[in-house]
Scaffold this motif. Structure first.
Motif, short mmCIF file in Angstrom:
data_model
loop_
_atom_site.label_atom_id
_atom_site.label_comp_id
_atom_site.label_asym_id
_atom_site.label_seq_id
_atom_site.Cartn_x
_atom_site.Cartn_y
_atom_site.Cartn_z
N VAL A 1 0.84 -1.21 0.00
CA VAL A 1 0.00 0.00 0.00
C VAL A 1 0.86 1.25 0.00
N PHE A 2 1.79 1.33 0.93
CA PHE A 2 2.60 2.55 1.04
C PHE A 2 3.60 2.68 -0.11
N SER A 3 4.15 1.57 -0.57
CA SER A 3 5.10 1.60 -1.68
C SER A 3 4.44 2.13 -2.95
N PHE A 4 3.22 1.69 -3.22
CA PHE A 4 2.58 2.11 -4.47
C PHE A 4 1.93 3.48 -4.38
N ILE A 5 1.62 3.96 -3.19
CA ILE A 5 1.25 5.38 -3.07
C ILE A 5 2.45 6.23 -3.44
N ILE A 6 3.62 5.83 -2.98
CA ILE A 6 4.86 6.55 -3.29
C ILE A 6 5.18 6.46 -4.79
N SER A 7 4.79 5.36 -5.41
CA SER A 7 5.17 5.11 -6.81
C SER A 7 4.41 5.97 -7.82
N ALA A 8 3.28 6.55 -7.41
CA ALA A 8 2.43 7.28 -8.36
C ALA A 8 3.20 8.43 -9.01
N ASN A 9 3.19 8.47 -10.34
CA ASN A 9 3.87 9.52 -11.11
C ASN A 9 5.32 9.70 -10.67
N ASN A 10 6.00 8.59 -10.52
CA ASN A 10 7.37 8.60 -10.00
C ASN A 10 8.20 7.63 -10.82
N ASN A 11 9.53 7.70 -10.69
CA ASN A 11 10.39 6.74 -11.39
C ASN A 11 11.04 5.79 -10.39
N ILE A 12 11.49 4.64 -10.89
CA ILE A 12 11.96 3.56 -10.01
C ILE A 12 13.08 4.02 -9.09
#
Length: 271
Positions: free
Chosen positions: A109-120
Motif C-alpha cells: 500500500v505505502f510503496s505504491f502510493i509513493i510510486s504514483a507519477n514517479n520513477n523507479i
C-alpha cells in the motif's frame, strides 16, 4: 543460519521478476550478478546460474520467501493458458520466467502510493529513507516501517525525504490503514476490495489495481498504467477504465499475469 534452495530458472528469472515494476526494495550486485531482496523485516538473496535460480535466506524465512515468490504455483499452466489468446502468444513466450510476487499488503500500500507519477530510482530512494528513519534496525539493513511507525513522521519530515505532494497521502494513509486493513481482510469480492482501497487518500485506480495484484494476490486484477493503456487501447477501449474491465474479464483469474507479461514484453522484447 542461511540455507540455499534451487529452482528451475525457466519459470523463475530474478531479473525479469524484480525489474518489471512490481517491487522496489531490492539491490543488484553486478559483480556477482545477484540480487538482495527485502520484504517487511526480512531479506533474501537470489542468483541465477544457467538453468538454475538459487534462493538463499535464513532457514526460518524459507517458507516466507517461497510464498513471496509464489513458488507453489504451476507457471507452466499459466503460460499455457495465456498463450491460447492470439494477442498474448509472443508476450507469454517472452515473459514466462517472470513471477507475480505475493508481497506484504501493508508494505505494498505505502510503496505504491509513493510510486504514483514517479520513477523507479526515486521510489527506491524514498522508501530507503523511510526505512532508515523509522523502520526497525536489523543490523545491516532496516525493516519496512509499519503504519504505526510511519505515524511518527510529520508531513514536513516526509517532504524532506523527497515525497513531495505524496507526503500528505502517506500521512493520512498510515492513520487510516488499520481500519481499512480490517475492512479489506473481511472482503472476498474484487469490486468491494477495489472500492475500499480507493477510499485511501492517494490510491487511485492504477495504484489500487497494483495493490490488489501484488499485495493481495487478487490475480484477476489488471492494473492500467500508461504502458498498458498504450498497448491495449482501441477505438472502443478508449479509456483506462474500459481497458481494465475488458481484459480483466477476458483473461479471468490470470489477468494479472497477462498484464505483467504484456508490460514486460512491450518494454523489453517487442521489436
Amino acid at each position: 543460519m542461511l540455507v540455499e534452495k534451487n529452482y528451475p530458472s525457466k519459470r523463475f528469472s530474478p531479473k525479469d521478476t524484480l525489474t518489471c515494476g512490481q517491487v522496489f526494495r531490492y539491490t543488484y550486485d553486478e559483480k556477482h550478478n545477484s540480487y538482495c531482496v527485502f520484504s517487511r523485516d526480512k531479506r533474501c538473496f537470489l542468483s541465477q546460474n544457467g538453468d538454475v535460480t538459487t534462493l538463499k535466506c535464513e532457514e526460518s524465512d524459507l517458507s516466507y520467501f517461497e510464498y513471496y515468490f509464489d513458488l507453489g504455483r504451476n507457471y507452466d499452466e499459466v503460460v499455457e493458458s495465456l498463450s491460447a489468446f492470439p494477442e498474448l502468444k509472443d508476450a507469454a513466450a517472452f515473459s514466462g520466467s517472470l513471477r507475480i510476487l505475493r508481497q506484504d499488503f501493508e508494505e505494498t500500500v505505502f510503496s505504491f502510493i509513493i510510486s504514483a507519477n514517479n520513477n523507479i530510482k526515486r521510489i527506491q530512494s524514498i522508501i530507503e529513507k523511510l526505512c532508515r528513519a523509522v523502520g526497525d534496525d536489523k543490523g545491516d539493513y532496516f525493516a519496512f516501517p509499519t503504519a504505526q511507525q510511519l505515524q511518527r513522521l510529520s508531513v514536513s519530515d516526509m517532504k524532506e525525504m523527497g515525497l513531495g505532494y505524496r507526503a500528505e497521502y502517506i500521512y493520512d494513509a498510515c492513520r487510516a490503514f488499520p481500519l481499512v486493513k480490517e475492512k479489506i481482510i473481511a472482503l472476498n469480492d474484487d469490486e468491494e476490495i477495489y472500492g475500499a482501497l480507493t477510499e485511501i487518500k492517494g490510491v487511485g485506480p492504477k495504484v489500487a489495481g497494483c495493490i490488489m495484484l501484488f499485495g493481495l494476490s487478487r490475480t484477476a486484477a489488471y492494473p492500467v498504467d500508461t504502458w498498458i493503456f498504450k498497448s491495449c487501447k482501441t477505438d472502443e477501449l478508449d479509456t483506462p477504465k474500459k481497458v481494465q474491465a475488458y481484459y480483466s474479464a477476458r483473461y479471468g483469474k490470470y489477468a494479472g499475469f497477462a498484464q505483467q507479461y504484456i508490460f514486460h514484453y512491450n518494454r523489453n522484447g517487442k521489436k
